[in-house]
Design a protein around this motif. Structure first.
Motif, PDB file in Angstrom:
ATOM      1  N   PHE A  81       0.826  -1.200   0.000  1.00 16.05           N
ATOM      2  CA  PHE A  81       0.000   0.000   0.000  1.00 16.05           C
ATOM      3  C   PHE A  81       0.871   1.265   0.000  1.00 16.05           C
ATOM      4  CE2 PHE A  81      -2.638  -3.308   1.976  1.00 16.05           C
ATOM      5  CZ  PHE A  81      -3.676  -3.308   1.074  1.00 16.05           C
ATOM      6  N   THR A  82       1.789   1.331  -0.952  1.00 12.78           N
ATOM      7  CA  THR A  82       2.588   2.539  -1.135  1.00 12.78           C
ATOM      8  C   THR A  82       1.840   3.489  -2.056  1.00 12.78           C
ATOM      9  OG1 THR A  82       3.752   1.609  -3.046  1.00 12.78           O
ATOM     10  CG2 THR A  82       4.706   1.196  -0.865  1.00 12.78           C
ATOM     11  N   LYS A  83       2.273   4.747  -2.094  1.00 14.45           N
ATOM     12  CA  LYS A  83       1.626   5.733  -2.960  1.00 14.45           C
ATOM     13  C   LYS A  83       1.739   5.317  -4.420  1.00 14.45           C
ATOM     14  CE  LYS A  83       1.162  10.691  -3.698  1.00 14.45           C
ATOM     15  NZ  LYS A  83       0.768  10.525  -5.096  1.00 14.45           N
ATOM     16  N   GLN A  84       2.891   4.744  -4.805  1.00 12.45           N
ATOM     17  CA  GLN A  84       3.085   4.320  -6.185  1.00 12.45           C
ATOM     18  C   GLN A  84       2.122   3.198  -6.565  1.00 12.45           C
ATOM     19  OE1 GLN A  84       5.456   4.663  -3.918  1.00 12.45           O
ATOM     20  NE2 GLN A  84       6.603   6.439  -4.677  1.00 12.45           N
ATOM     21  N   ASN A  85       1.946   2.221  -5.653  1.00 11.61           N
ATOM     22  CA  ASN A  85       1.054   1.112  -5.952  1.00 11.61           C
ATOM     23  C   ASN A  85      -0.401   1.552  -5.995  1.00 11.61           C
ATOM     24  OD1 ASN A  85       3.165  -0.696  -6.117  1.00 11.61           O
ATOM     25  ND2 ASN A  85       2.985  -1.386  -4.002  1.00 11.61           N
ATOM     26  N   VAL A  86      -0.788   2.451  -5.096  1.00 17.45           N
ATOM     27  CA  VAL A  86      -2.159   2.965  -5.110  1.00 17.45           C
ATOM     28  C   VAL A  86      -2.412   3.758  -6.380  1.00 17.45           C
ATOM     29  CG1 VAL A  86      -3.779   4.533  -3.979  1.00 17.45           C
ATOM     30  CG2 VAL A  86      -2.379   2.989  -2.600  1.00 17.45           C
ATOM     31  N   ASP A  87      -1.439   4.564  -6.782  1.00 16.75           N
ATOM     32  CA  ASP A  87      -1.570   5.350  -8.009  1.00 16.75           C
ATOM     33  C   ASP A  87      -1.681   4.429  -9.223  1.00 16.75           C
ATOM     34  OD1 ASP A  87      -1.359   8.036  -9.391  1.00 16.75           O
ATOM     35  OD2 ASP A  87       0.313   6.976 -10.335  1.00 16.75           O
ATOM     36  N   ARG A  88      -0.879   3.374  -9.238  1.00 17.95           N
ATOM     37  CA  ARG A  88      -0.935   2.419 -10.352  1.00 17.95           C
ATOM     38  C   ARG A  88      -2.291   1.734 -10.390  1.00 17.95           C
ATOM     39  NH1 ARG A  88       2.755  -0.768  -8.746  1.00 17.95           N
ATOM     40  NH2 ARG A  88       4.445   0.571  -9.452  1.00 17.95           N
ATOM     41  N   PHE A  89      -2.808   1.404  -9.212  1.00 18.90           N
ATOM     42  CA  PHE A  89      -4.125   0.764  -9.143  1.00 18.90           C
ATOM     43  C   PHE A  89      -5.216   1.688  -9.677  1.00 18.90           C
ATOM     44  CE2 PHE A  89      -8.063   0.433  -6.673  1.00 18.90           C
ATOM     45  CZ  PHE A  89      -8.465  -0.846  -7.015  1.00 18.90           C
ATOM     46  N   LEU A  90      -5.150   2.952  -9.282  1.00 21.26           N
ATOM     47  CA  LEU A  90      -6.164   3.907  -9.732  1.00 21.26           C
ATOM     48  C   LEU A  90      -6.095   4.106 -11.234  1.00 21.26           C
ATOM     49  CD1 LEU A  90      -5.903   6.570  -6.896  1.00 21.26           C
ATOM     50  CD2 LEU A  90      -7.751   4.941  -7.265  1.00 21.26           C
ATOM     51  N   CYS A  91      -4.895   4.179 -11.763  1.00 21.46           N
ATOM     52  CA  CYS A  91      -4.733   4.356 -13.211  1.00 21.46           C
ATOM     53  C   CYS A  91      -5.321   3.174 -13.967  1.00 21.46           C
ATOM     54  CB  CYS A  91      -3.260   4.523 -13.565  1.00 21.46           C
ATOM     55  SG  CYS A  91      -2.547   6.103 -13.033  1.00 21.46           S
ATOM     56  N   ASP A 170      -7.769  12.512  -9.263  1.00 21.52           N
ATOM     57  CA  ASP A 170      -6.959  13.613  -8.729  1.00 21.52           C
ATOM     58  C   ASP A 170      -7.282  13.876  -7.267  1.00 21.52           C
ATOM     59  OD1 ASP A 170      -5.777  13.890 -11.205  1.00 21.52           O
ATOM     60  OD2 ASP A 170      -7.074  15.535 -11.851  1.00 21.52           O
ATOM     61  N   GLN A 171      -8.567  13.783  -6.931  1.00 20.48           N
ATOM     62  CA  GLN A 171      -8.977  14.035  -5.554  1.00 20.48           C
ATOM     63  C   GLN A 171      -8.425  12.960  -4.615  1.00 20.48           C
ATOM     64  OE1 GLN A 171     -10.429  16.697  -4.347  1.00 20.48           O
ATOM     65  NE2 GLN A 171     -10.362  15.871  -2.262  1.00 20.48           N
ATOM     66  N   ILE A 172      -8.515  11.706  -5.036  1.00 18.22           N
ATOM     67  CA  ILE A 172      -8.023  10.599  -4.207  1.00 18.22           C
ATOM     68  C   ILE A 172      -6.523  10.682  -4.026  1.00 18.22           C
ATOM     69  CG2 ILE A 172      -7.770   8.083  -4.108  1.00 18.22           C
ATOM     70  CD1 ILE A 172     -10.463   7.838  -5.420  1.00 18.22           C
ATOM     71  N   GLU A 173      -5.826  11.179  -5.058  1.00 20.44           N
ATOM     72  CA  GLU A 173      -4.373  11.243  -5.005  1.00 20.44           C
ATOM     73  C   GLU A 173      -3.858  12.421  -4.180  1.00 20.44           C
ATOM     74  OE1 GLU A 173      -3.379  11.234  -9.157  1.00 20.44           O
ATOM     75  OE2 GLU A 173      -2.791   9.122  -9.079  1.00 20.44           O
ATOM     76  N   GLN A 174      -4.760  13.274  -3.713  1.00 20.04           N
ATOM     77  CA  GLN A 174      -4.326  14.366  -2.857  1.00 20.04           C
ATOM     78  C   GLN A 174      -3.654  13.796  -1.605  1.00 20.04           C
ATOM     79  OE1 GLN A 174      -4.430  17.668  -3.479  1.00 20.04           O
ATOM     80  NE2 GLN A 174      -5.210  17.157  -5.521  1.00 20.04           N
ATOM     81  N   PRO A 175      -2.566  14.414  -1.148  1.00 21.32           N
ATOM     82  CA  PRO A 175      -1.829  13.861   0.005  1.00 21.32           C
ATOM     83  C   PRO A 175      -2.713  13.578   1.206  1.00 21.32           C
ATOM     84  CG  PRO A 175      -0.587  15.650  -1.000  1.00 21.32           C
ATOM     85  CD  PRO A 175      -1.925  15.618  -1.692  1.00 21.32           C
ATOM     86  N   ALA A 176      -3.613  14.506   1.518  1.00 20.02           N
ATOM     87  CA  ALA A 176      -4.477  14.308   2.679  1.00 20.02           C
ATOM     88  C   ALA A 176      -5.400  13.113   2.473  1.00 20.02           C
ATOM     89  CB  ALA A 176      -5.295  15.570   2.946  1.00 20.02           C
ATOM     90  N   MET A 177      -5.934  12.975   1.257  1.00 14.46           N
ATOM     91  CA  MET A 177      -6.831  11.865   0.961  1.00 14.46           C
ATOM     92  C   MET A 177      -6.084  10.547   0.986  1.00 14.46           C
ATOM     93  SD  MET A 177      -9.853  10.799   0.327  1.00 14.46           S
ATOM     94  CE  MET A 177     -10.761  12.299  -0.092  1.00 14.46           C
ATOM     95  N   PHE A 178      -4.880  10.530   0.388  1.00 10.33           N
ATOM     96  CA  PHE A 178      -4.078   9.304   0.386  1.00 10.33           C
ATOM     97  C   PHE A 178      -3.748   8.880   1.815  1.00 10.33           C
ATOM     98  CE2 PHE A 178       0.117   7.312   0.568  1.00 10.33           C
ATOM     99  CZ  PHE A 178      -0.125   6.164  -0.180  1.00 10.33           C
ATOM    100  N   ASP A 179      -3.391   9.847   2.652  1.00  8.73           N
ATOM    101  CA  ASP A 179      -3.074   9.527   4.044  1.00  8.73           C
ATOM    102  C   ASP A 179      -4.287   8.952   4.763  1.00  8.73           C
ATOM    103  OD1 ASP A 179      -0.513  10.413   3.651  1.00  8.73           O
ATOM    104  OD2 ASP A 179      -0.877  12.418   4.480  1.00  8.73           O
ATOM    105  N   GLU A 180      -5.466   9.480   4.440  1.00 15.43           N
ATOM    106  CA  GLU A 180      -6.683   8.982   5.068  1.00 15.43           C
ATOM    107  C   GLU A 180      -6.973   7.550   4.621  1.00 15.43           C
ATOM    108  OE1 GLU A 180     -11.444  10.107   5.385  1.00 15.43           O
ATOM    109  OE2 GLU A 180      -9.993  11.586   4.635  1.00 15.43           O
TER     110      GLU A 180
END
Length: 236
Positions: A81-91, A170-180
């Motif tokens: 559950f890293t930012k890169q993996n979450v971003d790849r999943f969303l894409c 874009d909204q999900i990838e916001q730092p605050a949203m990702f942290d949540e």
């Protein structure tokens, strides 16, 4: 595992006994060293899962239970559950309309308050007096179900637009949203790990590697026997 260990130890003892009774040093050494190797490996495996009084370091898996849970959590959070993996999943998930279908979710949303708000707006407008003469707000109730269906269809169509998907991404990838999101995932992992007990973890690991542990005892006996034969030949 227990069957393999028992059979290996019995065979080793039989070889040792035969060598002793027939006064054949090579056979006796083979059985002695084979029994020693098999017994040592069996004891080492036993000490992984069970606490043996007087033997420091035994029962390592139950004793290090909290470290075991922490290791699982660290692995999942830092590797999966890293930012890169979450971003790849969303894409990947938002690459096509088929992969982002919000219709089942939209159908479960109660849109009745939307219709009630619309009625309230109409009643408070200049058309309210005219509507009262035609039966008031009750006159519009037959329109409720068709209105809700149209709203659901409209929202579903909007959710399939590329601009909507990109805005959501874009909204999900916001730092605050990702942290949540990451915090929520971490809470779920903690909850599941807290359901584990030392006994459950011990049984789980034993079940996964039982067959391999049994072979450790067998090979301990085999190599012990070979070393015993070599030792007998050297001392002869």
């Amino acid at each position: 595992m227990s069957n393999k260990s028992l059979i290996t130890n019995i065979i080793s003892l039989l070889i040792l006994l035969i060598g002793y009774l027939t006064n054949q040093q090579i056979v006796m050494f083979c059985g002695l060293f084979a029994f020693s190797g098999a017994l040592t490996n069996w004891l080492a495996i036993h000490m992984l899962f069970e606490k043996v009084p007087g033997l420091y370091g035994s029962g390592v898996i139950p004793a290090r239970f909290e470290d075991f849970k922490l290791g699982i959590k660290t692995l999942m959070m830092e590797q999966f559950f890293t930012k890169q993996n979450v971003d790849r999943f969303l894409c990947n998930e938002m690459a096509s309309p088929a992969q982002l279908d919000l219709k089942p979710v939209i159908e479960k949303v109660d849109l009745s308050p939307t219709f009630d708000s619309l009625i309230e707006v109409i009643m408070n407008s200049s058309f309210g007096g005219m509507l009262v003469m035609m039966g008031g707000a009750e006159a519009l109730q037959p329109l409720k179900e068709p209105f809700i269906e149209k709203m659901q269809d409209a929202i579903s169509d909007i959710s399939q637009q590329d601009s909507f998907k990109q805005a959501l991404k874009d909204q999900i990838e916001q730092p605050a949203m990702f942290d949540e999101i990451r915090s929520t995932i971490e809470d779920i992992i903690d909850q599941r790990l807290n359901e584990l007990t030392p006994q459950l973890v011990k049984e789980m690991i034993q079940k996964m590697i039982a067959a391999h542990l049994g072979w450790l005892v067998i090979w301990g006996g085999v190599f012990g026997g070979i070393i015993g034969i070599i030792s007998a030949l050297i001392t002869a």
